[in-house]
Structure formats: structure tokens, C-alpha cells
Scaffold this motif. Structure first.
Motif, PDB file in Angstrom:
ATOM      1  N   TRP A   1       0.843  -1.199   0.000  1.00 40.14           N
ATOM      2  CA  TRP A   1       0.000   0.000   0.000  1.00 40.14           C
ATOM      3  C   TRP A   1       0.874   1.243   0.000  1.00 40.14           C
ATOM      4  CZ3 TRP A   1      -5.303   0.432  -0.204  1.00 40.14           C
ATOM      5  CH2 TRP A   1      -6.033  -0.763  -0.043  1.00 40.14           C
TER       6      TRP A   1
ATOM      7  N   ASP B   1      -3.904  -2.697  -8.052  1.00 43.26           N
ATOM      8  CA  ASP B   1      -5.225  -3.333  -8.122  1.00 43.26           C
ATOM      9  C   ASP B   1      -6.327  -2.515  -7.456  1.00 43.26           C
ATOM     10  OD1 ASP B   1      -4.392  -3.769  -5.490  1.00 43.26           O
ATOM     11  OD2 ASP B   1      -5.399  -5.708  -5.355  1.00 43.26           O
ATOM     12  N   TYR B   2      -5.944  -1.367  -6.858  1.00 42.92           N
ATOM     13  CA  TYR B   2      -6.968  -0.536  -6.213  1.00 42.92           C
ATOM     14  C   TYR B   2      -6.461   0.896  -6.157  1.00 42.92           C
ATOM     15  CZ  TYR B   2      -9.992   1.409  -2.558  1.00 42.92           C
ATOM     16  OH  TYR B   2     -10.875   2.196  -1.855  1.00 42.92           O
TER      17      TYR B   2
ATOM     18  N   SER C   1      -7.684   4.837  -4.726  1.00 46.58           N
ATOM     19  CA  SER C   1      -8.636   5.714  -4.045  1.00 46.58           C
ATOM     20  C   SER C   1      -8.068   7.133  -4.032  1.00 46.58           C
ATOM     21  CB  SER C   1      -8.909   5.228  -2.618  1.00 46.58           C
ATOM     22  OG  SER C   1      -7.817   5.541  -1.764  1.00 46.58           O
TER      23      SER C   1
ATOM     24  N   SER D   1      -3.038   0.548  -4.039  1.00 47.01           N
ATOM     25  CA  SER D   1      -2.801  -0.798  -3.531  1.00 47.01           C
ATOM     26  C   SER D   1      -2.123  -1.625  -4.618  1.00 47.01           C
ATOM     27  CB  SER D   1      -4.113  -1.463  -3.120  1.00 47.01           C
ATOM     28  OG  SER D   1      -3.920  -2.832  -2.858  1.00 47.01           O
TER      29      SER D   1
END
Length: 361
Positions: free
Chosen positions: A307, A348-349, A351, A356
């Protein structure tokens, strides 16, 4: 950081002719082999699934009985029936009852055959779907057409079926990131910062429009906290290919190839049923991701960040520490870049305050 322009034999990524050769030499042949295999399986299922064994023609019975023996292991080593069961899911539904019946010499119960979708056939279909979609979203090579399926010829000649599988397997190896500089290039520019991309490929600016227009390269949408008018903002623009999936088909040849390599790495893993099935014909099957990681491990940092949380340009691996992080987001992206560039991890993520990362394959 290596300058790949200086590596002997590396793909000339700025040449349209080079990319045409890549498509003609690696993409289309594998697309054809996967089409024939999936169509052959469909024809087998249409002809034989749920059919009583008594209704099967005599010349087709070796496909179900060849190499079955009346012992615990059921199949001989080079059994034709085992080959069809493992690769195509085609077998007697109750082999044990057939063995017992054959010992009595009397038909005691009806035995049906079945044709089910094996993990190998699922993999073949995945490969075909990805390549088919990729070919539809490129304009460099358009004069290709589906091959012809000689179903009866394949059915009566097991060696031709094995040769087809051999060509498919070799095509998989040939197009994988491990052995193909074209695939490596496309995977390496997927989810990488402009700064890192330019260091690896100094001529990338000359071909950026081509990659965007022909292969679907785009900018990752994320909340980059750096001032847009700064050079650093441009350096930390992240390029990527829209990832292919059945529900969100990014119109991207590059995305299809990147997803294909990820699929190959997943299937050619330690516990893969498909890998074990291919081993029946080809012996030791490589674990491709681990083979590649071993080859490049000396060029990788010790670890990557799962992260990156950021508040302004201050960043940390922990959400609680992001505001007072000891690193900048640029530092942390730089440290993750060798793993992203070599396709070992992916974003993969996303925000407003975090990115991430997860392992690929």
C-alpha cells in the motif's frame, strides 16, 4: 536502471513493421491453435456427451477404451483413453462398472460416456478469448481468418491431436514475457511511471502516440497530488493498458496481451492441473513466473510496498502515518517501479488517498 535500447536483439518498439511481425509470428498462430482445440472439444462434446457406450461406433471406441486395464491404476502409461480423459474430459462415466462388466462378459448396466470441460480446455478458451479480442482491437494486421477444422481426421489420428497440443504449448511459451521481448515491452509499460518508462526506453516519446492509438495505452486515473504544471507531475504520470475482463472489456490490444501473460503465469504455477496435464506429453513444465523472478532477482529491491497512502506528497505504507510520512509518494513509487516494470506486481486498487499493489499470476 537498464537502457533497453542498448540490449542486443530487443524489439524495435518504434517500428510498425516489427509489431506486425510480432502479431503475425506469435499472436495469430496461437490464436489459430487455440481456436482449433476449442472447436475440436466442442465437436467431441456434441457427438459423444451423454451417449450410451453401446451406441458408439467401433472405430471410435479406442478413444474411450484404449489402454484401460483391469488393475487399480486403470490406465496404462500411454493410454489413449487417459489422454482424452485428461485433455478433453472425454471418458466412460463409470469406468469401474465397465471393467467389472468386461470380466463377466455380460451387459449388467447401461454405461454412458461424458465430455466435460477440463482445466486445460478452460485455459485454451481463455487464451483464444484474449487473443481474439486483442486482434479485434488492432489495425496493423487485418488479413487473417479462422482456420479450418478437420474433425474426423483429428479424431482418427491421435498423433495429429498431440501435435496440435504441442504447437499450442510451444506458442504459449513463445509469446510469454519470459521468452518474448515484444510481450515483455507491452507488460513493462503497463502501470509504470513516465519517469521510469523513459529511463528504460529513451525513444518512448517518439512512439507514444502509436501506442495510445494502436494498442490502447492510456493514463491511469488516480489522484496525483503533485501540481499539474510541474515537470514532476509529468514524471509521475502512470501509463497503463485497460485491463481485459469479461464484464469490462477495455478496447486494448496491449491490455489483452498483458492479461494473457498474467493468465499464462497463473496456469503455469506449482499446483496447476493444466500444468500437470501438459506434463503427460512434455515432461517437466516450467513454472514461468518463478523462473523469470529467479532470472532478475539481483535487479530487484528487497521488497515492495503493498500500500502507498499519501497526504499531499507525504506518503507511508500505513494510513495512520501518511500525513507525517518519512518518504514522498515519488520515493515510494520509485521503489515499487522495478516490480511493476517486470510485471511481478500490479496496481489493483485506487482511491483518493491510496494505491494498492498485488502480486501478478
Amino acid at each position: 536502471m537498464r537502457n533497453y535500447d542498448n540490449i542486443e536483439g530487443f524489439i524495435d518498439y518504434s517500428s510498425e513493421d516489427e509489431w506486425k511481425r510480432y502479431i503475425e509470428s506469435y499472436v495469430i498462430p496461437l490464436w489459430k491453435y487455440s481456436w482449433i482445440l476449442k472447436e475440436y472439444w466442442e465437436e467431441l462434446r456434441n457427438e459423444f456427451d451423454a451417449l450410451p457406450f453401446d451406441e458408439i461406433r467401433e472405430e471410435d471406441r479406442p478413444l474411450f477404451l484404449g489402454g484401460i486395464i483391469q488393475r487399480d491404476e486403470i490406465y496404462t502409461r500411454n493410454s489413449l483413453a487417459k489422454f482424452y480423459a485428461k485433455f478433453f474430459g472425454m471418458k466412460l462415466k463409470d469406468i469401474q462398472s465397465w471393467i467389472l462388466q468386461s470380466q463377466t462378459g455380460e451387459a449388467l448396466t447401461e454405461i454412458n460416456v461424458e465430455v466435460v470441460e477440463t482445466e486445460f480446455i478452460k485455459f485454451v478458451k481463455e487464451v483464444f478469448t484474449l487473443l481474439d479480442y486483442g486482434l479485434l482491437h488492432q489495425r496493423l494486421v487485418t488479413d487473417f481468418k479462422e482456420p479450418e477444422l478437420d474433425y474426423e481426421e483429428l479424431k482418427k489420428n491421435p498423433n495429429k491431436v498431440k501435435e496440435l497440443i504441442r504447437n499450442f504449448y510451444q506458442g504459449i511459451l513463445n509469446i510469454s514475457l519470459n521468452y518474448n521481448y515484444g510481450t515483455f515491452f507491452l507488460c513493462s509499460i503497463n502501470q509504470i511511471t513516465c519517469r521510469y518508462m523513459k529511463a528504460a526506453y529513451p525513444r518512448i516519446d517518439k512512439v507514444l502516440d502509436f501506442l495510445i492509438n494502436e494498442f490502447g495505452l492510456t493514463e491511469l486515473k488516480w489522484n496525483n497530488p503533485i501540481k499539474p504544471e510541474s515537470k514532476t507531475f509529468r514524471d509521475y504520470t502512470i501509463y497503463c493498458f485497460p485491463e481485459y475482463n469479461p464484464n469490462n472489456k477495455g478496447k486494448s490490444f496491449g491490455g489483452a496481451i498483458c492479461t494473457l501473460n498474467e493468465t499464462i503465469w497463473r496456469v503455469f504455477s506449482y499446483s496447476s492441473e493444466t500444468k500437470n496435464t501438459l506434463g503427460m506429453l512434455f515432461g517437466n513444465i516450467p513454472i514461468l513466473k518463478e523462473e523469470f523472478r529467479e532470472r532478475i532477482k539481483s535487479r530487484l529491491p528487497e521488497r515492495y510496498y503493498s500500500w502507498i497512502y499519501f497526504k499531499g506528497i507525504s506518503a507511508s505504507e500505513s494510513y495512520a502515518d501518511a500525513k507525517a510520512g518519512s518518504k514522498t509518494i515519488m520515493d515510494m513509487l520509485d521503489e515499487n517501479s522495478p516490480f511493476l516494470f517486470t510485471n511481478l506486481i500490479k496496481i489493483d486498487y485506487v482511491s483518493d488517498t491510496a494505491l494498492s499493489f498485488t502480486s501478478v499470476g
